[in-house]
Motif scaffolding. Structure first.
Motif, short mmCIF file in Angstrom:
data_model
loop_
_atom_site.label_atom_id
_atom_site.label_comp_id
_atom_site.label_asym_id
_atom_site.label_seq_id
_atom_site.Cartn_x
_atom_site.Cartn_y
_atom_site.Cartn_z
N GLY A 82 -42.20 37.40 50.51
CA GLY A 82 -43.51 37.22 51.09
C GLY A 82 -43.96 35.79 50.93
O GLY A 82 -43.14 34.94 50.77
N PRO A 83 -45.18 35.50 51.01
CA PRO A 83 -46.28 36.45 51.16
C PRO A 83 -46.29 37.15 52.53
O PRO A 83 -45.69 36.66 53.48
N LEU A 84 -46.93 38.28 52.54
CA LEU A 84 -47.19 38.99 53.79
C LEU A 84 -48.51 38.43 54.32
O LEU A 84 -49.45 38.27 53.57
N VAL A 85 -48.52 38.12 55.61
CA VAL A 85 -49.70 37.47 56.17
C VAL A 85 -50.39 38.42 57.16
O VAL A 85 -49.73 38.97 58.05
N ILE A 86 -51.69 38.61 56.98
CA ILE A 86 -52.45 39.33 58.00
C ILE A 86 -53.11 38.28 58.87
O ILE A 86 -53.82 37.41 58.37
N TYR A 87 -52.84 38.35 60.15
CA TYR A 87 -53.44 37.40 61.08
C TYR A 87 -54.38 38.17 62.00
O TYR A 87 -54.01 39.23 62.52
N VAL A 88 -55.58 37.68 62.18
CA VAL A 88 -56.47 38.32 63.15
C VAL A 88 -57.21 37.24 63.95
O VAL A 88 -57.60 36.21 63.42
N ARG A 89 -57.29 37.50 65.27
CA ARG A 89 -58.01 36.58 66.15
C ARG A 89 -59.35 37.23 66.46
O ARG A 89 -59.40 38.40 66.84
N LEU A 90 -60.42 36.48 66.26
CA LEU A 90 -61.76 37.05 66.41
C LEU A 90 -62.50 36.38 67.56
O LEU A 90 -62.35 35.18 67.79
N LYS A 127 -62.35 28.77 71.55
CA LYS A 127 -62.30 30.12 72.12
C LYS A 127 -62.52 31.22 71.08
O LYS A 127 -62.88 32.33 71.42
N GLY A 128 -62.26 30.93 69.82
CA GLY A 128 -62.42 31.99 68.82
C GLY A 128 -62.04 31.56 67.42
O GLY A 128 -61.69 30.39 67.19
N HIS A 129 -62.12 32.50 66.51
CA HIS A 129 -61.71 32.24 65.13
C HIS A 129 -60.32 32.85 64.89
O HIS A 129 -60.02 33.92 65.40
N HIS A 130 -59.53 32.15 64.11
CA HIS A 130 -58.22 32.69 63.70
C HIS A 130 -58.23 32.79 62.19
O HIS A 130 -58.37 31.77 61.52
N LEU A 131 -58.13 33.99 61.69
CA LEU A 131 -58.15 34.18 60.24
C LEU A 131 -56.76 34.60 59.78
O LEU A 131 -56.14 35.50 60.36
N LEU A 132 -56.28 33.94 58.73
CA LEU A 132 -54.99 34.32 58.14
C LEU A 132 -55.23 34.66 56.68
O LEU A 132 -55.86 33.87 55.97
N ARG A 133 -54.77 35.81 56.28
CA ARG A 133 -54.90 36.15 54.85
C ARG A 133 -53.51 36.38 54.27
O ARG A 133 -52.70 37.14 54.82
N LEU A 134 -53.23 35.72 53.17
CA LEU A 134 -51.90 35.82 52.56
C LEU A 134 -51.94 36.82 51.41
O LEU A 134 -52.80 36.72 50.54
N ASP A 170 -57.04 40.56 68.55
CA ASP A 170 -55.70 41.06 68.28
C ASP A 170 -55.30 40.69 66.87
O ASP A 170 -55.89 39.79 66.27
N ALA A 171 -54.34 41.43 66.36
CA ALA A 171 -53.96 41.24 64.96
C ALA A 171 -52.46 41.39 64.82
O ALA A 171 -51.80 41.96 65.70
N MET A 172 -51.95 40.84 63.73
CA MET A 172 -50.50 40.86 63.55
C MET A 172 -50.22 40.75 62.05
O MET A 172 -50.96 40.11 61.32
N LEU A 173 -49.15 41.41 61.62
CA LEU A 173 -48.66 41.21 60.25
C LEU A 173 -47.41 40.35 60.34
O LEU A 173 -46.51 40.65 61.13
N VAL A 174 -47.35 39.31 59.55
CA VAL A 174 -46.23 38.38 59.62
C VAL A 174 -45.59 38.26 58.24
O VAL A 174 -46.28 38.21 57.23
N VAL A 212 -50.22 24.86 44.74
CA VAL A 212 -51.05 25.31 45.86
C VAL A 212 -50.81 26.79 46.11
O VAL A 212 -49.67 27.22 46.23
N ARG A 213 -51.89 27.54 46.15
CA ARG A 213 -51.78 28.93 46.56
C ARG A 213 -52.90 29.22 47.54
O ARG A 213 -54.07 29.21 47.18
N ILE A 214 -52.50 29.46 48.77
CA ILE A 214 -53.52 29.70 49.81
C ILE A 214 -53.86 31.18 49.80
O ILE A 214 -52.97 32.03 49.85
N ASP A 215 -55.15 31.50 49.69
CA ASP A 215 -55.57 32.90 49.80
C ASP A 215 -55.87 33.25 51.25
O ASP A 215 -55.41 34.25 51.77
N ASP A 216 -56.68 32.42 51.87
CA ASP A 216 -56.84 32.63 53.31
C ASP A 216 -57.09 31.31 54.01
O ASP A 216 -57.38 30.30 53.39
N MET A 217 -56.94 31.35 55.30
CA MET A 217 -57.05 30.14 56.08
C MET A 217 -57.82 30.49 57.35
O MET A 217 -57.60 31.54 57.95
N LEU A 218 -58.74 29.63 57.71
CA LEU A 218 -59.56 29.88 58.89
C LEU A 218 -59.43 28.69 59.84
O LEU A 218 -59.59 27.55 59.42
#
Lengths: 283, 125
Positions: free
Chosen positions: B94-102, B80-87, B19-23, B69-75
């Protein structure tokens, strides 16, 4: 008179299309019952946000509004579709936050009227109200007093510690604060949403980074009168700061009140204590 | 050129995406959601992810003094799975965050990161 949210819910149910003008406070644009755009006099709109970030000058936007509209704005390539949607989304939710609680003016509905930036994103009325309520609760959780929202922002002249981390909005607030601008003035000046500036100011307050609120003017003349009386050298007396005025992160600050607030008369409490003591002695 | 909804569709096309979400990081609001798992309140999870990112930024700011500090992405990998966040830095808030659970088994992290980078550059340029 019906509050704005019930009025909007009614328009949503009837799938109305048009503009609801809320006096001078702002306007809500609907298309078939869904909100497409919202303007609020207090918060920066999309045009202001685009201009403040140096993307599109406001004059160019005004020209586009009359000729070409959104399609041309995207064609010229200064903003992408994703950015425009994100910008509209932010601006509408921000306007909703400040506009929905407005009462006291009679809103006027003009069927058919549309905003040129509308149609980028659709909002349902219930969702807007839910999000506004969530934001309000989060603000209260960050710093409980709403007094800061309308007062001029005055950062502390010195850092009450050795180091601090600031997020981008807090940084801009600290740079932009001139001890006169209120958070919403700053929001318009910086091209940031009103909510984000309110939140930044409350976070600064919670971190103890704002100057204490201005003392009422009565105190100063009295102090100088006393200094004269003492025949004195006019040096201010050192006074221990009362515990209640410390910022909440300070370990010596009085913590939040635990349990329900005390409402009883103190004499009743004394009586109860005596009764408790007497009962304990009895047993 | 991608809109926010299409962006989410693209993210869900990453192999192994559950699943994915924009935050919206500033307000902690879920901007767009794609099929959250049963019993998950998207609004709560968006707000919670925002707090996670704030805490990460704060922590990093204190652990690397002298840096902005500037986070580009966070894992985050759980059992149970991977959670990827991309800023995504946008010109506005913003930043606008793309979140995806893998999915832990079916996903390829390197590919997922690469695809997220590609999607974010399509969204913003």
């Amino acid at each position: 008179m019906a509050p704005l949210d019930t009025l909007l819910s009614g328009l949503a149910r009837e799938h109305s299309t048009g503009a609801l003008r809320v006096g001078r406070a702002g306007t809500v644009f609907l298309s078939e019952g869904r909100v497409t755009y919202m303007e609020c006099a207090q918060t920066p709109g999309v045009e202001r946000l685009l201009a403040a970030r140096g993307r599109v000058p406001e004059t160019a936007l005004r020209r586009l509004r009359d000729d070409g509209g959104c399609a041309r704005l995207l064609e010229e390539g200064t903003v992408t579709l994703g950015e425009l949607q994100y910008c509209v989304l932010g601006a509408v939710l921000d306007a909703a936050f400040f506009l929905l609680p407005v009462a006291g003016t009679r809103p006027k509905f003009r069927p058919g009227e549309q905003h040129w930036l509308g149609g980028q994103w659709y909002f349902d009325v219930a969702g807007l109200m839910r999000e506004s309520a969530r934001r309000r609760a989060y603000l209260a959780q960050t710093w409980p007093s709403a007094a800061l929202d309308t007062a001029p922002v005055r950062p502390a002249p010195r850092l009450p510690g050795h180091g601090v981390t600031l997020d981008p909005v807090q940084w801009e607030v600290v740079i932009g604060a001139d001890a006169e601008a209120t958070p919403l003035d700053l929001a318009r000046r910086l091209g940031r949403s009103g909510y984000s500036v309110l939140l930044a100011v409350r976070r600064l307050a919670a971190a103890g980074l704002l100057a204490p609120p201005e003392e009422p003017a009565v105190k100063a003349p009295r102090a100088s009168a006393r200094a004269l009386q003492d025949g004195a050298h006019g040096l201010p007396q050192r006074v221990r700061a009362p515990a209640g005025e410390r910022p909440p992160h300070d370990p010596r600050a009085s913590g939040p009140m635990l349990g329900p607030a005390v409402t009883a008369d103190p004499t009743d409490l004394v009586l109860l204590m005596r009764l408790k003591k007497a009962l304990e002695e009895l047993s | 050129m991608l809109g926010l909804d299409d962006c989410l569709t693209e993210v869900m096309a990453i192999p192994g995406a559950l699943d994915a979400m924009l935050v919206d990081q500033t307000s902690g609001m879920a901007v767009a959601i794609s099929g959250p798992p049963q019993g998950v309140d998207a609004e709560c999870s968006a707000a919670a992810l925002t707090e996670t990112l704030r805490a990460a930024t704060d922590g990093l700011a204190r652990s690397c003094p002298g840096e902005t500090v500037r986070i580009d992405d966070m894992l985050v990998t759980t059992d149970k799975g991977h959670h990827l966040l991309r800023l995504l830095e946008t010109v506005f808030e913003g930043p606008l965050v793309i979140y995806v659970r893998l999915d832990l088994e079916r996903s390829n992290l390197a590919l997922a990161r690469y695809r997220l980078q590609a999607i974010s550059s399509q969204l913003l340029t």
